[in-house]
Design an enzyme around this catalytic site. Sequence first.
Site, PDB file in Angstrom:
ATOM      1  N   LYS A  80       3.491  13.598   4.369  1.00  0.00           N
ATOM      2  CA  LYS A  80       2.079  13.360   4.041  1.00  0.00           C
ATOM      3  C   LYS A  80       1.249  14.450   4.714  1.00  0.00           C
ATOM      4  CE  LYS A  80      -0.388  10.067   1.988  1.00  0.00           C
ATOM      5  NZ  LYS A  80      -0.071   9.313   0.779  1.00  0.00           N
ATOM      6  N   GLY A 182     -11.526  -3.512  -3.532  1.00  0.00           N
ATOM      7  CA  GLY A 182     -11.525  -2.079  -3.808  1.00  0.00           C
ATOM      8  C   GLY A 182     -11.187  -1.816  -5.258  1.00  0.00           C
ATOM      9  N   VAL A 183     -12.190  -1.361  -6.035  1.00  0.00           N
ATOM     10  CA  VAL A 183     -11.941  -1.088  -7.457  1.00  0.00           C
ATOM     11  C   VAL A 183     -12.126   0.412  -7.730  1.00  0.00           C
ATOM     12  CG1 VAL A 183     -12.331  -3.398  -8.348  1.00  0.00           C
ATOM     13  CG2 VAL A 183     -14.289  -1.886  -8.004  1.00  0.00           C
ATOM     14  N   GLY A 184     -11.440   1.211  -6.932  1.00  0.00           N
ATOM     15  CA  GLY A 184     -11.460   2.670  -7.108  1.00  0.00           C
ATOM     16  C   GLY A 184     -10.490   3.061  -8.207  1.00  0.00           C
ATOM     17  N   HIS A 185      -9.822   4.195  -8.026  1.00  0.00           N
ATOM     18  CA  HIS A 185      -8.924   4.693  -9.075  1.00  0.00           C
ATOM     19  C   HIS A 185      -7.867   3.660  -9.459  1.00  0.00           C
ATOM     20  CE1 HIS A 185     -10.543   8.581  -7.602  1.00  0.00           C
ATOM     21  NE2 HIS A 185     -10.505   8.839  -8.884  1.00  0.00           N
ATOM     22  N   VAL A 186      -7.153   3.147  -8.475  1.00  0.00           N
ATOM     23  CA  VAL A 186      -6.072   2.199  -8.783  1.00  0.00           C
ATOM     24  C   VAL A 186      -6.641   0.818  -9.102  1.00  0.00           C
ATOM     25  CG1 VAL A 186      -3.964   1.113  -7.922  1.00  0.00           C
ATOM     26  CG2 VAL A 186      -4.486   3.455  -7.263  1.00  0.00           C
TER      27      VAL A 186
HETATM   28  P1  NAD Z   1      -9.995   5.208  -4.168  1.00  0.00           P
HETATM   29  O1  NAD Z   1     -10.636   5.917  -3.043  1.00  0.00           O
HETATM   30  O2  NAD Z   1     -10.204   5.694  -5.553  1.00  0.00           O
HETATM   31  O3  NAD Z   1     -10.402   3.667  -4.160  1.00  0.00           O
HETATM   32  C1  NAD Z   1     -10.617   2.932  -3.014  1.00  0.00           C
HETATM   33  C2  NAD Z   1     -11.804   2.050  -3.298  1.00  0.00           C
HETATM   34  O4  NAD Z   1     -11.970   1.168  -2.199  1.00  0.00           O
HETATM   35  C3  NAD Z   1     -13.121   2.831  -3.445  1.00  0.00           C
HETATM   36  O5  NAD Z   1     -13.781   2.442  -4.643  1.00  0.00           O
HETATM   37  C4  NAD Z   1     -13.907   2.448  -2.181  1.00  0.00           C
HETATM   38  O6  NAD Z   1     -15.299   2.422  -2.400  1.00  0.00           O
HETATM   39  C5  NAD Z   1     -13.345   1.076  -1.905  1.00  0.00           C
HETATM   40  N1  NAD Z   1     -13.489   0.612  -0.528  1.00  0.00           N
HETATM   41  C6  NAD Z   1     -13.422   1.317   0.628  1.00  0.00           C
HETATM   42  N2  NAD Z   1     -13.600   0.497   1.685  1.00  0.00           N
HETATM   43  C7  NAD Z   1     -13.771  -0.744   1.187  1.00  0.00           C
HETATM   44  C8  NAD Z   1     -13.992  -2.017   1.758  1.00  0.00           C
HETATM   45  N3  NAD Z   1     -14.067  -2.170   3.073  1.00  0.00           N
HETATM   46  N4  NAD Z   1     -14.107  -3.101   0.948  1.00  0.00           N
HETATM   47  C9  NAD Z   1     -14.016  -2.956  -0.405  1.00  0.00           C
HETATM   48  N5  NAD Z   1     -13.819  -1.765  -1.003  1.00  0.00           N
HETATM   49  C10 NAD Z   1     -13.703  -0.685  -0.229  1.00  0.00           C
HETATM   50  O7  NAD Z   1      -8.424   5.152  -3.805  1.00  0.00           O
HETATM   51  P2  NAD Z   1      -7.239   4.772  -4.780  1.00  0.00           P
HETATM   52  O8  NAD Z   1      -6.576   5.997  -5.241  1.00  0.00           O
HETATM   53  O9  NAD Z   1      -7.693   3.754  -5.752  1.00  0.00           O
HETATM   54  O10 NAD Z   1      -6.238   4.082  -3.734  1.00  0.00           O
HETATM   55  C11 NAD Z   1      -6.483   2.798  -3.222  1.00  0.00           C
HETATM   56  C12 NAD Z   1      -5.426   2.452  -2.188  1.00  0.00           C
HETATM   57  O11 NAD Z   1      -4.141   2.507  -2.803  1.00  0.00           O
HETATM   58  C13 NAD Z   1      -5.348   3.413  -1.002  1.00  0.00           C
HETATM   59  O12 NAD Z   1      -4.974   2.688   0.145  1.00  0.00           O
HETATM   60  C14 NAD Z   1      -4.244   4.357  -1.377  1.00  0.00           C
HETATM   61  O13 NAD Z   1      -3.627   4.932  -0.251  1.00  0.00           O
HETATM   62  C15 NAD Z   1      -3.311   3.417  -2.095  1.00  0.00           C
HETATM   63  N6  NAD Z   1      -2.429   4.085  -3.037  1.00  0.00           N
HETATM   64  C16 NAD Z   1      -2.953   4.815  -4.056  1.00  0.00           C
HETATM   65  C17 NAD Z   1      -2.104   5.436  -4.953  1.00  0.00           C
HETATM   66  C18 NAD Z   1      -2.633   6.206  -6.134  1.00  0.00           C
HETATM   67  O14 NAD Z   1      -1.884   6.460  -7.075  1.00  0.00           O
HETATM   68  N7  NAD Z   1      -3.923   6.570  -6.151  1.00  0.00           N
HETATM   69  C19 NAD Z   1      -0.717   5.315  -4.797  1.00  0.00           C
HETATM   70  C20 NAD Z   1      -0.208   4.534  -3.758  1.00  0.00           C
HETATM   71  C21 NAD Z   1      -1.079   3.932  -2.868  1.00  0.00           C
END
Ligand code: NAD
Length: 364
Positions: A80, A182-186
């Site tokens: 990482k 958390g409703v970001g990318h995933v």
């Molecule tokens: P992202 O940054 O797009 O989404 C995270 C979301 O969480 C954001 O919308 C953010 O505003 C929100 N957030 C942050 N703090 C918060 C809180 N205290 N309460 C509620 N919401 C909050 O990230 P992502 O790519 O969606 O990844 C999400 C998680 O999944 C991370 O922990 C990441 O390490 C893990 N992950 C992601 C992937 C991937 O393919 N993107 C793969 C494996 C693991």
Amino acid sequence: MKKFDYMEKYGYEQLVYMYDRNSGLKGAICIHNTTLGPALGGTRVWEYEDEEDAILDVLRLARGMTKKAACAGLNLGGGKAVIIGNSKKMKSDTVRREAFWRAFGRYVDSLGGRYITAEDVGTSPEDMEYVKMETNHVMGLPSTSGDPSPFTAWGVYKGIKACLKETYGSAKLEGRVVAVQGVGHVGAYLCKYLAEEGAKLIIADIDEDRVKDVAAQTNAQVVSVDEIFDVKCDVFAPCALGAVINDDTLRRLKCKIIAGAANNVLKDSAPHGQLVHDLGLVYAPDYVINAGGLINVYQEILGYDKDAAMRAIDMIFDRIREIIRVSKETNTPTYLVADRMAERRIDMMRNINSIHIPGRCQKK
Ligand code: NAD
């Protein structure tokens, strides 16, 4: 933290500090274990309060990647990168941005393929295009396997269904209540898949615009970022950041299942993983359920084939069921069952690698 003691305890191979004065690049790359193959793991950009926090994060995340690849049956090791900073602040200064990511690319290249990087929290495909100018050891670019998020979300969706099957005897989502933190990318993709199958969603995010958009698309109920821990639901799906299962939240959760995308969900695996088990909750180990993105990007090494990637991601359903079944049979927390699965594969393959085949190239 005594870094070498920590590295010895968990069997790390390498920790590389990065610094580039002109662009402001500051961070570290960690290679945990390359027994199964090159260490693949994304690059996280985060405004860490303390440098020590950044180093601890890269160490923990790299070890998680070793376990993730091993459990998913991939020939990859764990690594990482973390960068201390805020990528959004850099967006307007395109010259600095290019220099920053190309400097990072040079560090990746200096490791000669022992570490392969990709996107993660705080990075974008455009950032990785700059990295690609300096090294071939970067994956998940838009022109290849692309954004890993929908694939990760698909694996989480499958994993949630596996947990439902083991808990209620049916994998059906219709009428089940899922709280997504958390409703970001995933998280957003996950909500879409869950809603399409009739799940009732309760969602929270610190980003108010995002949470409104996802609610409008999925008919979800929105609660505050604090309330999400208290809502009555079948599944709590952490999809924001790590350490959300801790002494405080475990007292508050009103669910039967914890299954989401976030890495390092348990604040401390041993006490909190055991506590989850003792409370009778089903926990889908993070690095098993969220391996979809890694499984997809791994296809680049084999020659990218989306259908093959999806078939491999679908297997998360059986893997999670197997872990829960062993956990029940042996009265062992699921996190420990998964850890042992990963360790077993690494140990077995270490032995295979030591068998000398005349004429076969040895690892250089
Ligand atoms: P992202 O940054 O797009 O989404 C995270 C979301 O969480 C954001 O919308 C953010 O505003 C929100 N957030 C942050 N703090 C918060 C809180 N205290 N309460 C509620 N919401 C909050 O990230 P992502 O790519 O969606 O990844 C999400 C998680 O999944 C991370 O922990 C990441 O390490 C893990 N992950 C992601 C992937 C991937 O393919 N993107 C793969 C494996 C693991």
